[in-house]
Design a protein around this motif. Structure first.
Motif, PDB file in Angstrom:
ATOM      1  N   TYR A  22      -8.992 -13.371  -7.357  1.00  0.00           N
ATOM      2  CA  TYR A  22      -7.584 -12.977  -7.242  1.00  0.00           C
ATOM      3  C   TYR A  22      -6.813 -13.206  -8.544  1.00  0.00           C
ATOM      4  CZ  TYR A  22      -8.656 -12.393  -2.352  1.00  0.00           C
ATOM      5  OH  TYR A  22      -9.223 -11.958  -1.177  1.00  0.00           O
ATOM      6  N   TYR A  72       0.789  -1.229   0.000  1.00  0.00           N
ATOM      7  CA  TYR A  72       0.000   0.000   0.000  1.00  0.00           C
ATOM      8  C   TYR A  72       0.821   1.278   0.000  1.00  0.00           C
ATOM      9  CZ  TYR A  72      -3.455  -3.545   0.768  1.00  0.00           C
ATOM     10  OH  TYR A  72      -4.226  -4.672   0.622  1.00  0.00           O
ATOM     11  N   PHE A 113      -1.043  -5.133  -9.113  1.00  0.00           N
ATOM     12  CA  PHE A 113      -0.988  -4.835  -7.678  1.00  0.00           C
ATOM     13  C   PHE A 113       0.141  -5.648  -7.024  1.00  0.00           C
ATOM     14  CE2 PHE A 113      -2.827  -6.125  -3.432  1.00  0.00           C
ATOM     15  CZ  PHE A 113      -2.830  -4.879  -2.827  1.00  0.00           C
ATOM     16  N   ASN A 169      -5.520 -11.158   6.171  1.00  0.00           N
ATOM     17  CA  ASN A 169      -4.103 -11.118   5.808  1.00  0.00           C
ATOM     18  C   ASN A 169      -3.208 -11.698   6.897  1.00  0.00           C
ATOM     19  OD1 ASN A 169      -3.982  -7.987   3.908  1.00  0.00           O
ATOM     20  ND2 ASN A 169      -4.592 -10.034   3.315  1.00  0.00           N
ATOM     21  N   GLU A 171       1.256 -12.515  -0.031  1.00  0.00           N
ATOM     22  CA  GLU A 171       0.006 -12.309   0.733  1.00  0.00           C
ATOM     23  C   GLU A 171      -0.670 -13.624   1.058  1.00  0.00           C
ATOM     24  OE1 GLU A 171      -3.367  -9.006   0.505  1.00  0.00           O
ATOM     25  OE2 GLU A 171      -3.575 -10.407  -1.133  1.00  0.00           O
ATOM     26  N   GLY A 216     -13.370  -4.820   5.309  1.00  0.00           N
ATOM     27  CA  GLY A 216     -12.592  -5.222   4.142  1.00  0.00           C
ATOM     28  C   GLY A 216     -11.941  -6.588   4.225  1.00  0.00           C
ATOM     29  N   SER A 217     -12.133  -7.288   5.347  1.00  0.00           N
ATOM     30  CA  SER A 217     -11.492  -8.582   5.531  1.00  0.00           C
ATOM     31  C   SER A 217      -9.971  -8.479   5.562  1.00  0.00           C
ATOM     32  CB  SER A 217     -11.913  -9.585   4.444  1.00  0.00           C
ATOM     33  OG  SER A 217     -11.591 -10.898   4.846  1.00  0.00           O
ATOM     34  N   ILE A 248      -9.067  -2.722  -7.826  1.00  0.00           N
ATOM     35  CA  ILE A 248      -9.451  -4.125  -7.571  1.00  0.00           C
ATOM     36  C   ILE A 248     -10.878  -4.184  -7.030  1.00  0.00           C
ATOM     37  CG2 ILE A 248      -9.036  -6.080  -6.004  1.00  0.00           C
ATOM     38  CD1 ILE A 248      -6.031  -5.587  -6.319  1.00  0.00           C
ATOM     39  N   PHE A 304      -5.353  -0.992  -5.499  1.00  0.00           N
ATOM     40  CA  PHE A 304      -6.322  -1.712  -4.681  1.00  0.00           C
ATOM     41  C   PHE A 304      -7.731  -1.140  -4.862  1.00  0.00           C
ATOM     42  CE2 PHE A 304      -8.815  -2.457  -0.846  1.00  0.00           C
ATOM     43  CZ  PHE A 304      -8.987  -3.816  -1.034  1.00  0.00           C
ATOM     44  N   TYR A 344     -14.000  -9.399  -8.187  1.00  0.00           N
ATOM     45  CA  TYR A 344     -13.677  -9.190  -6.769  1.00  0.00           C
ATOM     46  C   TYR A 344     -14.982  -8.942  -5.998  1.00  0.00           C
ATOM     47  CZ  TYR A 344     -10.766  -7.909  -2.772  1.00  0.00           C
ATOM     48  OH  TYR A 344     -10.168  -7.871  -1.535  1.00  0.00           O
ATOM     49  N   SER A 391      -4.678 -14.547   2.298  1.00  0.00           N
ATOM     50  CA  SER A 391      -5.999 -13.964   2.522  1.00  0.00           C
ATOM     51  C   SER A 391      -6.916 -15.095   2.980  1.00  0.00           C
ATOM     52  CB  SER A 391      -6.497 -13.298   1.234  1.00  0.00           C
ATOM     53  OG  SER A 391      -7.621 -12.496   1.494  1.00  0.00           O
ATOM     54  N   MET A 406      -0.924 -15.425  -2.456  1.00  0.00           N
ATOM     55  CA  MET A 406      -0.398 -14.712  -3.620  1.00  0.00           C
ATOM     56  C   MET A 406       1.113 -14.826  -3.591  1.00  0.00           C
ATOM     57  SD  MET A 406      -2.661 -11.578  -4.888  1.00  0.00           S
ATOM     58  CE  MET A 406      -1.768 -10.280  -4.081  1.00  0.00           C
ATOM     59  N   THR A 413      -4.978  -7.283 -10.416  1.00  0.00           N
ATOM     60  CA  THR A 413      -4.389  -7.939  -9.240  1.00  0.00           C
ATOM     61  C   THR A 413      -2.923  -8.284  -9.511  1.00  0.00           C
ATOM     62  OG1 THR A 413      -6.571  -8.838  -8.736  1.00  0.00           O
ATOM     63  CG2 THR A 413      -4.715  -9.780  -7.540  1.00  0.00           C
TER      64      THR A 413
HETATM   65  C1  AVJ Z   1      -7.497  -5.670   1.375  1.00  0.00           C
HETATM   66  C2  AVJ Z   1      -6.434  -7.525   2.341  1.00  0.00           C
HETATM   67  C3  AVJ Z   1      -8.769  -7.532   2.037  1.00  0.00           C
HETATM   68  O1  AVJ Z   1      -7.036  -9.956   0.809  1.00  0.00           O
HETATM   69  O2  AVJ Z   1      -8.632  -9.589  -0.590  1.00  0.00           O
HETATM   70  C4  AVJ Z   1      -6.991  -7.889  -3.021  1.00  0.00           C
HETATM   71  C5  AVJ Z   1      -6.127  -7.426  -0.635  1.00  0.00           C
HETATM   72  N1  AVJ Z   1      -5.146  -8.806  -2.473  1.00  0.00           N
HETATM   73  N2  AVJ Z   1      -6.555  -8.621  -4.067  1.00  0.00           N
HETATM   74  C6  AVJ Z   1      -7.707  -9.209   0.092  1.00  0.00           C
HETATM   75  C7  AVJ Z   1      -6.094  -8.024  -2.008  1.00  0.00           C
HETATM   76  C8  AVJ Z   1      -5.434  -9.154  -3.728  1.00  0.00           C
HETATM   77  C9  AVJ Z   1      -7.397  -7.703   0.074  1.00  0.00           C
HETATM   78  N3  AVJ Z   1      -7.507  -7.125   1.434  1.00  0.00           N
END
Ligand code: AVJ
Length: 335
Positions: free
Chosen positions: A211, A43, A221, A171, A285, A166-167, A54, A51, A60, A287, A257, A218
């Protein structure tokens, strides 16, 4: 500690020491086997903008589902939280869902958005302050996984509530998530609460597609992490020599990811040399996707009781209202 003035006029405590934590974490993560880079470093300004794109993608589902829940259930949320709350938002980003909540809450005593992305934080805090001229908005640029101090509020708060949409909790590994929620329990104090967005476990195709979008946003990103290393840490990564990969790991119920090296190569970060084998990965990442009963176990371990769970019609996503267990001995009290 540097003190900055934000566009809304409140003092901002700066806990994003520039460069060095990013530098240190990248070097440490790339020295590990397998290699990893913490996802919070996505970020920067460019990453935050990607983001936001996304969130608009047809694949998404998370953002749209959470919006639908907020619109449909915000009155019930406001009733659960009660009047005169102090609202703290973790990872506020563009704060797009927050106005729905703020508008519904009765006599909110203040709003404290916290984000690691400074520009993004100020722009959205400013917009919010304009939209709600009566509201005290006090943004803090910080990494909320590190301890940080809240400004003292002179108002009479009935309840401190952390809003964590945002969940983003996904992470963190389940163990880290419990630690973070313990920190939140301590921060909100006795009688405090947590309103949290949690992505729900669902068929693998739906979640993998989210994703691996067709437009490649993505992927951009993910690759922006390497571009950021080039920009900020004097790196020489060739973005064309890495590719984005995202898949669902069913054993851990998480999206992973990765960035995959397309060839054997050596990359530089300043004076440091990082060697890659062909096909070697950097994990960028996790998720996690939670069945509600499993998330509840984590919440309980952190000293919270799940009071309400709201879901969208397709049951893709959940927003959950958790109250801190009164006098919980697991939560050390310093308030
Ligand atoms: C912002 C962490 C909720 O995990 O879905 C989006 C970040 N990574 N696409 C997620 C994210 C790839 C997102 N969060």
């Amino acid at each position: 500690m540097a003190i900055h003035r934000s566009p809304v006029g409140s003092i901002v405590l700066n806990r994003c020491t520039p460069k060095s934590p990013f530098h240190a974490d990248v070097l440490a993560g790339l020295s590990m086997s397998p290699k990893e880079i913490p996802s919070k470093y996505f970020y920067d300004e460019r990453g935050s903008a990607l983001f936001d794109r996304i969130c608009e993608l047809p694949e998404y589902y998370l953002t749209r589902a959470e919006f639908a829940i907020m619109h449909r259930c915000v009155a019930e949320m406001a009733e659960a939280l009660g009047p005169q709350c102090l609202l703290i938002e973790y990872g506020s980003g563009s704060s797009v869902k927050t106005p729905i909540l703020i508008a519904a809450l009765e006599r909110l005593t203040g709003y404290i958005p916290i984000d690691i992305s400074r520009e993004h934080l100020y722009v959205s805090a400013n917009a919010l302050a304009r939209r709600f001229p009566e509201l005290d908005v006090a943004p803090i640029c910080a990494d909320f996984t590190e301890p940080f101090e809240l400004p003292r509020s002179g108002r009479n708060n009935q309840r401190t509530v952390v809003y964590f949409p945002g969940s983003t909790i996904g992470n963190f590994t389940p163990e880290e998530a419990v630690e973070l929620m313990k920190q939140i329990a301590q921060q909100v104090g006795p009688g405090g609460a947590l309103l949290i967005g949690v992505d729900v476990r669902k068929p693998i195709e739906v979640v993998e597609t989210a994703y691996n979008d067709r437009a490649g946003v993505t992927a951009a990103f993910n690759l922006n992490l390497l571009a950021r290393i080039n920009r900020e840490l004097d790196g020489n990564f060739n973005l064309g020599a890495f590719e984005h990969r995202a898949f669902f790991n069913g054993d851990h119920s998480r999206i992973e990811m990765h960035l995959i090296s397309k060839k054997k190569q050596v990359c530089r970060i300043g004076p440091a040399a990082i060697a890659f084998e062909e096909g070697e990965n950097i994990r960028t990442e996790y998720s996690y996707k939670y069945r509600p009963d499993l998330f509840e176990k984590l919440a309980n371990q952190a000293g919270f009781v799940v009071q309400k769970v709201w879901m969208d019609e397709k049951r893709l996503f959940s927003v959950q209202y958790l109250e801190r267990v009164a006098g919980d001995s697991r939560v050390t009290s310093d308030e």
